[in-house]
Every structure is written in C-alpha cells, then in structure tokens.
Design a protein around this motif. Structure first.
Motif, PDB file in Angstrom:
ATOM      1  N   ASN A 122       9.229  27.090 -33.716  1.00 11.72           N
ATOM      2  CA  ASN A 122       9.774  28.216 -34.507  1.00 11.72           C
ATOM      3  C   ASN A 122      10.484  27.734 -35.776  1.00 11.72           C
ATOM      4  N   VAL A 123       9.894  26.761 -36.440  1.00  8.39           N
ATOM      5  CA  VAL A 123      10.546  26.142 -37.595  1.00  8.39           C
ATOM      6  C   VAL A 123      10.842  27.159 -38.699  1.00  8.39           C
ATOM      7  N   VAL A 124       9.871  28.015 -38.986  1.00  7.36           N
ATOM      8  CA  VAL A 124      10.052  28.971 -40.078  1.00  7.36           C
ATOM      9  C   VAL A 124      11.146  29.984 -39.747  1.00  7.36           C
ATOM     10  N   GLN A 125      11.141  30.485 -38.518  1.00 10.53           N
ATOM     11  CA  GLN A 125      12.130  31.485 -38.109  1.00 10.53           C
ATOM     12  C   GLN A 125      13.541  30.885 -38.079  1.00 10.53           C
ATOM     13  N   ILE A 126      13.638  29.652 -37.589  1.00  6.56           N
ATOM     14  CA  ILE A 126      14.949  28.989 -37.541  1.00  6.56           C
ATOM     15  C   ILE A 126      15.483  28.774 -38.957  1.00  6.56           C
ATOM     16  N   ASP A 127      14.602  28.329 -39.842  1.00  7.58           N
ATOM     17  CA  ASP A 127      15.000  28.138 -41.234  1.00  7.58           C
ATOM     18  C   ASP A 127      15.503  29.452 -41.839  1.00  7.58           C
ATOM     19  N   LYS A 128      14.788  30.535 -41.578  1.00  8.01           N
ATOM     20  CA  LYS A 128      15.186  31.847 -42.105  1.00  8.01           C
ATOM     21  C   LYS A 128      16.562  32.265 -41.583  1.00  8.01           C
ATOM     22  N   GLU A 129      16.778  32.088 -40.284  1.00  4.76           N
ATOM     23  CA  GLU A 129      18.068  32.471 -39.695  1.00  4.76           C
ATOM     24  C   GLU A 129      19.212  31.630 -40.257  1.00  4.76           C
ATOM     25  N   CYS A 130      18.948  30.341 -40.429  1.00  5.91           N
ATOM     26  CA  CYS A 130      19.998  29.460 -40.953  1.00  5.91           C
ATOM     27  C   CYS A 130      20.383  29.855 -42.376  1.00  5.91           C
ATOM     28  N   ARG A 131      19.427  30.277 -43.172  1.00  8.27           N
ATOM     29  CA  ARG A 131      19.720  30.704 -44.545  1.00  8.27           C
ATOM     30  C   ARG A 131      20.571  31.972 -44.565  1.00  8.27           C
ATOM     31  N   GLU A 132      20.529  32.710 -43.456  1.00  2.33           N
ATOM     32  CA  GLU A 132      21.371  33.902 -43.331  1.00  2.33           C
ATOM     33  C   GLU A 132      22.664  33.589 -42.561  1.00  2.33           C
ATOM     34  N   LEU A 133      22.957  32.282 -42.428  1.00  5.04           N
ATOM     35  CA  LEU A 133      24.162  31.767 -41.769  1.00  5.04           C
ATOM     36  C   LEU A 133      24.249  32.141 -40.293  1.00  5.04           C
ATOM     37  N   ASN A 134      23.078  32.338 -39.682  1.00  4.23           N
ATOM     38  CA  ASN A 134      23.017  32.563 -38.240  1.00  4.23           C
ATOM     39  C   ASN A 134      22.699  31.230 -37.579  1.00  4.23           C
ATOM     40  N   TRP A 135      23.708  30.624 -36.964  1.00  2.00           N
ATOM     41  CA  TRP A 135      23.555  29.290 -36.359  1.00  2.00           C
ATOM     42  C   TRP A 135      23.302  29.374 -34.851  1.00  2.00           C
ATOM     43  N   GLN A 136      22.850  30.517 -34.386  1.00  2.00           N
ATOM     44  CA  GLN A 136      22.554  30.674 -32.962  1.00  2.00           C
ATOM     45  C   GLN A 136      21.334  29.841 -32.594  1.00  2.00           C
ATOM     46  N   LYS A 137      21.398  29.182 -31.450  1.00  2.00           N
ATOM     47  CA  LYS A 137      20.276  28.356 -31.005  1.00  2.00           C
ATOM     48  C   LYS A 137      19.087  29.231 -30.610  1.00  2.00           C
ATOM     49  N   ILE A 138      17.891  28.806 -31.039  1.00  2.00           N
ATOM     50  CA  ILE A 138      16.655  29.508 -30.690  1.00  2.00           C
ATOM     51  C   ILE A 138      15.842  28.593 -29.785  1.00  2.00           C
ATOM     52  N   THR A 139      15.524  29.059 -28.601  1.00  2.00           N
ATOM     53  CA  THR A 139      14.769  28.255 -27.633  1.00  2.00           C
ATOM     54  C   THR A 139      13.282  28.297 -27.966  1.00  2.00           C
ATOM     55  N   THR A 140      12.640  27.137 -27.917  1.00  2.00           N
ATOM     56  CA  THR A 140      11.222  27.042 -28.290  1.00  2.00           C
ATOM     57  C   THR A 140      10.435  26.343 -27.184  1.00  2.00           C
ATOM     58  N   VAL A 141       9.196  25.936 -27.478  1.00  2.00           N
ATOM     59  CA  VAL A 141       8.365  25.282 -26.461  1.00  2.00           C
ATOM     60  C   VAL A 141       8.044  23.858 -26.886  1.00  2.00           C
ATOM     61  N   ASP A 142       7.767  23.011 -25.889  1.00  2.00           N
ATOM     62  CA  ASP A 142       7.498  21.599 -26.132  1.00  2.00           C
ATOM     63  C   ASP A 142       6.064  21.359 -26.590  1.00  2.00           C
ATOM     64  N   VAL A 143       5.901  20.240 -27.281  1.00  2.00           N
ATOM     65  CA  VAL A 143       4.578  19.716 -27.622  1.00  2.00           C
ATOM     66  C   VAL A 143       4.291  18.463 -26.793  1.00  2.00           C
ATOM     67  N   HIS A 144       5.297  17.657 -26.579  1.00  2.18           N
ATOM     68  CA  HIS A 144       5.158  16.383 -25.871  1.00  2.18           C
ATOM     69  C   HIS A 144       4.559  16.566 -24.481  1.00  2.18           C
ATOM     70  N   LYS A 145       3.510  15.801 -24.205  1.00  2.00           N
ATOM     71  CA  LYS A 145       2.833  15.765 -22.911  1.00  2.00           C
ATOM     72  C   LYS A 145       2.203  17.100 -22.495  1.00  2.00           C
ATOM     73  N   LYS A 146       1.982  17.981 -23.469  1.00  2.00           N
ATOM     74  CA  LYS A 146       1.274  19.230 -23.194  1.00  2.00           C
ATOM     75  C   LYS A 146      -0.223  19.012 -23.349  1.00  2.00           C
ATOM     76  N   THR A 147      -1.007  20.030 -23.051  1.00  2.00           N
ATOM     77  CA  THR A 147      -2.468  19.930 -23.104  1.00  2.00           C
ATOM     78  C   THR A 147      -2.991  20.549 -24.393  1.00  2.00           C
ATOM     79  N   LEU A 148      -3.737  19.753 -25.132  1.00  2.00           N
ATOM     80  CA  LEU A 148      -4.389  20.211 -26.359  1.00  2.00           C
ATOM     81  C   LEU A 148      -5.864  20.459 -26.086  1.00  2.00           C
ATOM     82  N   GLY A 149      -6.344  21.628 -26.478  1.00  2.00           N
ATOM     83  CA  GLY A 149      -7.758  21.947 -26.355  1.00  2.00           C
ATOM     84  C   GLY A 149      -8.381  22.097 -27.730  1.00  2.00           C
ATOM     85  N   LEU A 150      -9.389  21.283 -28.012  1.00  2.00           N
ATOM     86  CA  LEU A 150     -10.068  21.337 -29.300  1.00  2.00           C
ATOM     87  C   LEU A 150     -11.413  22.033 -29.138  1.00  2.00           C
ATOM     88  N   ILE A 151     -11.659  23.020 -29.966  1.00  2.00           N
ATOM     89  CA  ILE A 151     -12.967  23.674 -29.991  1.00  2.00           C
ATOM     90  C   ILE A 151     -13.683  23.139 -31.222  1.00  2.00           C
TER      91      ILE A 151
END
Length: 313
Positions: A122-151
C-alpha cells in the motif's frame, strides 16, 4: 534517392543521439512524429504515404493504414509487442517486420516488481495519508516467501523470476511452450491448467502478447478464483484483463489489489478504476527508463538499416 523513414515514438533519441546517428550514417531521411502523441489511424495514413520504413511504437499499423503505404518496405518495432501491426497483411505486401528484442526486458521486469511491492505494501496510500499528516499504521501483506504465478514465461517473465528469487518466492508458471530445462534449473513449477495459477498464487503477473486467444484471459471467473490477499499485475498488454470485471472485483475486495500499467485504451475508459485505492496505475511506462529508451532506439534503428542493406543487395 535516400530512404525516407517515419519515426513515431516520442521518446526516440531522447537521451542519446546514437539512434539518429545510425540512421544518418546510412543516409536516411528522417520524418519525426509531428503530433507529440500516439498517432490516430487518420494521422498514420497521412504520414505513412511516402515512407520506405517506419520505426513504430504503439501507433496503429492495421490493414486500413498499411493500404496507404505504397513504398513501405520495413517496419521496425520500437519494443517487442506487435499487436498493433497487421502481420498477415504486412506479409502479403512483402513488408519486413522486425522487433527490438530484449531492449526493454530488464526495465519491464523491474517495474513489474515495483508494482507488486507498491500494491502489496500500500505504498501509494500510505504516502497519501502521510502527506495529510495521518501517521496511523496501515497493515499490508507480505511478499517474502509468497507464491508468484507467471502467465507467460518468455524473456521478461524469466527476468521477473530472477528478481523474485531474491524474495525467496515459490514460482509457478503457465506457458503454452514450456521451457522445461530453464524451469528445472530455476526451481519453477509449470502448471498444466491456468486455473491453478489463479487458485494458488499470492501474486500473478502477466507476460503475454494480446491476440484472439489471450484477450480477456483474466475475467470475473478468474478473479473469483484468486485469494482475497492476492495481487494481480499487468505490464504486458491492455486487453488481457476484462477491465469492468477487474473494477468490480477491486470494489468488492475479492482480491487485495492490482498494479496495472496497460489498458485497452489509454487513459482507461472505465473511470471507476481511477478512483479506487487498491489499484496502482501506470501510464504504459514500464519500459520508460533512460537505458531502455536508449536500447530501443539503437536496436530499432540498426534493425531498420540492416534490412534496408539486405534489400539493396
């Protein structure tokens, strides 16, 4: 008489003069895109009438356009995708078509990973919130050791795999022409059915050409098969995804999010997509790096000149 060549990509020669030098050394008369944008069919028809060659981006080269290109001998693609070119009609008219293979593969692979990370975290959303001085933590999802499927596991797909290995991801792939040797060497598992990618993968990336077999290869049915925490990324071609189905799925939170660099029309006609906070949108810019632009210009110019030289023999 020197060969006359139309160059339509706006980024051609932007950072290096070498693409123009290659053409000039061969004595080519260069006509540059006068519109500052992707040409329409009507504009292409007007500009292509008297040229012997064209270095083309995503501008239309369908039969309607090519019928007016009486002198055209060579189409040099500034990139690799040829869905904007009527290949059958070009062959019928003995027009050579050549692509700038591998010129932008690394750039597109980098951007694919960038979209994966931006959506997952949620990089874009977090950046937007921070610019509005909202420093609340936003929970996201991991990439590390997840499964990637390529079509699609062609050159770009393989470069995405190289990068994903750094995140220790498990790799699934679907391709009509499997490269078994590469898969075994790289620890990739090919799946026999496309449905397995949608059901098992945490991240799905598309690396396909657009044709009658791949159009809307991702629709409502496929999106419903995906995990609620899954991310879909398309840096290949608009039209691979049913955009209304994607918009509905994102609004209903069927999936975590999407990173989309290519649309059926650009900007997208479905304005709902522009209002959602779980999609990161690109302007068909995955290949727009200084190095990739230089590579595409140099290779497409050299390809054009080489084919002219062959026809002169």
């Amino acid at each position: 008489m020197p060969y006359k060549v139309l160059v339509t990509p706006r980024s051609f020669g932007r950072h290096s003069n070498e693409p123009y030098e290659i053409l000039n050394q061969f004595g080519v008369e260069v006509k540059v895109n006068p519109y500052g944008k992707i040409l329409t069919e009507e504009q292409m028809i007007e500009e292509i009438k008297d040229v012997d060659g064209i270095i083309v981006g995503v501008d239309p080269l369908n039969k309607k356009v090519l019928q007016h290109a009486e002198n055209l001998k060579v189409i040099s693609k500034y990139g690799v995708g040829i869905d904007n070119i009527d290949m059958e009609y070009a062959k019928e008219k003995n027009i050579e078509v050549v692509r700038a293979m591998n010129a932008n593969a690394d750039a597109v692979a980098d951007y694919t990973l960038a979209l994966m990370m931006a959506v997952a975290r949620n990089v874009v959303q977090i950046d937007k919130e921070c610019r509005e001085l909202n420093w609340q933590k936003i929970t996201t999802v991991d990439v590390h050791k997840k499964t990637l499927g390529l079509i699609g596991l062609g050159n770009i797909g393989k470069k995405v795999v190289q990068r994903a290995k750094g995140f220790e991801m498990d790799i699934l792939a679907y391709d009509l022409v499997p490269d078994e040797e590469y898969a075994e060497k790289s620890g990739i598992q090919y799946v026999n059915k496309l449905e397995e990618i949608f059901e098992k993968a945490d991240f799905i990336t598309l690396h396909l050409p657009l044709n009658e077999h791949t159009e809307h290869i991702v629709g409502r049915e496929q999106l419903e098969r995906m995990k609620s925490t899954a991310v879909l990324v398309n840096t290949a071609r608009g039209g691979l995804i049913d955009e209304q189905a994607l918009s509905d799925a994102l609004q209903e939170r069927l999936i975590w999010g999407a990173g989309i660099d290519v649309f059926e029309s650009e900007p997208p006609q479905n304005k709902e997509l522009l209002e959602l906070d779980n999609i990161v949108i690109g302007s068909h810019c995955a290949a727009s790096t200084v190095q990739a632009i230089d590579n595409m210009g140099i290779i497409s110019s050299q390809n054009l000149v080489d084919l002219f030289k062959q026809s002169d023999k």
